[in-house]
Enzyme design. Structure first.
Site, short mmCIF file in Angstrom:
data_model
loop_
_atom_site.label_atom_id
_atom_site.label_comp_id
_atom_site.label_asym_id
_atom_site.label_seq_id
_atom_site.Cartn_x
_atom_site.Cartn_y
_atom_site.Cartn_z
N PRO A 137 0.80 -1.21 0.00
CA PRO A 137 0.00 0.00 0.00
C PRO A 137 0.84 1.27 0.00
O PRO A 137 1.83 1.38 0.71
CB PRO A 137 -0.78 -0.12 1.30
CG PRO A 137 -0.04 -1.13 2.12
CD PRO A 137 1.08 -1.65 1.35
N GLU A 138 0.40 2.23 -0.78
CA GLU A 138 0.95 3.58 -0.73
C GLU A 138 -0.13 4.48 -0.12
O GLU A 138 -1.17 3.97 0.33
CB GLU A 138 1.32 4.04 -2.14
CG GLU A 138 2.30 3.09 -2.82
CD GLU A 138 2.68 3.52 -4.24
OE1 GLU A 138 2.74 4.74 -4.48
OE2 GLU A 138 2.90 2.65 -5.08
N LYS A 159 2.73 6.54 5.04
CA LYS A 159 2.16 5.20 4.89
C LYS A 159 1.94 4.53 6.23
O LYS A 159 1.67 3.33 6.29
CB LYS A 159 3.09 4.33 4.03
CG LYS A 159 3.32 4.88 2.63
CD LYS A 159 4.39 4.09 1.89
CE LYS A 159 4.88 4.87 0.67
NZ LYS A 159 6.09 4.27 0.08
N HIS A 201 -0.16 -16.58 8.04
CA HIS A 201 0.37 -15.23 7.81
C HIS A 201 -0.31 -14.18 8.68
O HIS A 201 0.00 -13.00 8.58
CB HIS A 201 0.21 -14.85 6.35
CG HIS A 201 0.90 -15.81 5.42
ND1 HIS A 201 2.24 -16.06 5.50
CD2 HIS A 201 0.42 -16.58 4.42
CE1 HIS A 201 2.57 -16.94 4.57
NE2 HIS A 201 1.49 -17.28 3.91
N ARG A 223 5.05 -11.38 3.74
CA ARG A 223 6.51 -11.29 3.72
C ARG A 223 7.13 -10.84 5.04
O ARG A 223 8.36 -10.77 5.15
CB ARG A 223 6.95 -10.37 2.57
CG ARG A 223 6.66 -11.01 1.23
CD ARG A 223 6.92 -10.06 0.08
NE ARG A 223 8.33 -9.85 -0.17
CZ ARG A 223 8.80 -9.08 -1.15
NH1 ARG A 223 7.97 -8.45 -1.94
NH2 ARG A 223 10.08 -8.94 -1.31
#
Length: 275
Positions: free
Chosen positions: A2-3, A60, A94, A114
């Site tokens: 996301p930005e 962000k 996750h 990640r």
DNA sequence: AGCCCATCCTGTCCGC
DNA sequence: TGCGGACAGGATGGGC
């Protein structure tokens, strides 16, 4: 992932549902989240019984304010997600943290494939200090004169790197920097200090247009981005250059969009109509 | 001062 | 099918 536009969309969704809610349970599900806590952090249990007073975005970063001067500072980095879901929804490997509330059917989950992202349990004063020392001004709040001044004071940086530097301007990432440069008709390699007054204004206007339009369309959904309530954004339909290598430039229709690495980031632009 | 690159991780996709 | 490599929305730190 996301930005600024995606984070803004997530924050609006969370805010509308969570402000006023009291925490029943807050648990970490993965050990790596604990390892990422900073000195002076609180335990998740310290948030239980506390009420959410406000949620906002800075660059962000997402900040959640609780009573008792407690806060959560969340950065989603590449693959992080912060979303509300039914408690019955399966918790996969996750999903790293979970908040449940007294008077809300849904629970808040932090998921990050990640593991680059973080969720820090800090006092609000610490969060504000950290945010202020790491982030430059908000792109949608800065005025044109300050924008031009920042271009001059970091004049040796290439435009692409200038836009991506969170200490100069906070919230712009790889997709939106390319889209802004395309709309401003400027090459990503240009030095920030080399812009004429007119070009600097063009970039400022392109920046505002791209970000406001992306927010109004709830961000860009590429791969699996969804907002706080699981909805997809639509700004990806308006991408002119990002991930369009080899396609004809939508403006000049003469040249194909090319991709070059700048500072390790894929950068897409039209070799013909960006100067 | 600013660049390039590796690094933190996991998953996907593409060519062989 | 399997395997290796490149690549992915971010940010940091070391070397040059």
């Amino acid at each position: 992932m996301p930005e600024l536009p995606e984070v803004e969309t997530i924050v609006r969704g969370l805010k509308s549902e969570l402000v006023g809610q009291r925490v029943r349970e807050f648990v970490f599900l993965s050990p790596h989240l604990e390892k990422k806590q900073l000195p002076g952090s609180f335990q998740p249990a310290a948030y239980e019984g506390r009420k959410i007073l406000d949620i906002w975005r800075r660059g962000k970063m997402i900040i959640i304010k609780f009573d008792g001067q407690l806060g959560l500072l969340v950065h989603l980095k590449m693959t992080g997600q912060l979303f509300l879901t039914e408690p019955e929804q399966r918790i996969d490997r996750h999903t790293h943290a979970l908040l449940r509330f007294y008077h809300l059917k849904k629970e808040l989950r932090f998921r990050d494939i990640r593991k680059f992202g973080f969720l820090n349990c800090l006092a609000l004063t610490q969060i504000e200090a950290k945010v202020d020392q790491n982030l430059g001004p908000e792109p949608l709040e800065i005025d044109l004169a300050s924008w031009k001044w920042l271009l001059k004071t970091h004049g040796q940086k290439r435009l692409k790197n200038w836009l991506l530097d969170q200490k100069i301007i906070a919230g712009i990432g790889n997709i939106y920097s390319d889209e802004m440069l395309f709309r401003a008709r400027l090459k990503p390699f240009r030095l920030a200090g080399s812009l004429t007054d007119q070009e600097a204004t063009r970039l400022y206007r392109a920046m505002r247009r791209v970000l406001t339009e992306a927010i109004s369309l709830k961000g860009s959904s590429i791969s699996d981005y969804v907002d706080a309530s699981g909805e997809k954004g639509r700004f990806q339909e308006r991408h002119r250059v990002y991930a369009r290598e080899g396609q004809l430039c939508p403006r000049c229709r003469q040249e194909k969009i090319i991709r070059k690495k700048i500072n390790g980031r894929s950068t897409f632009f039209c070799p013909s109509c960006q100067d």
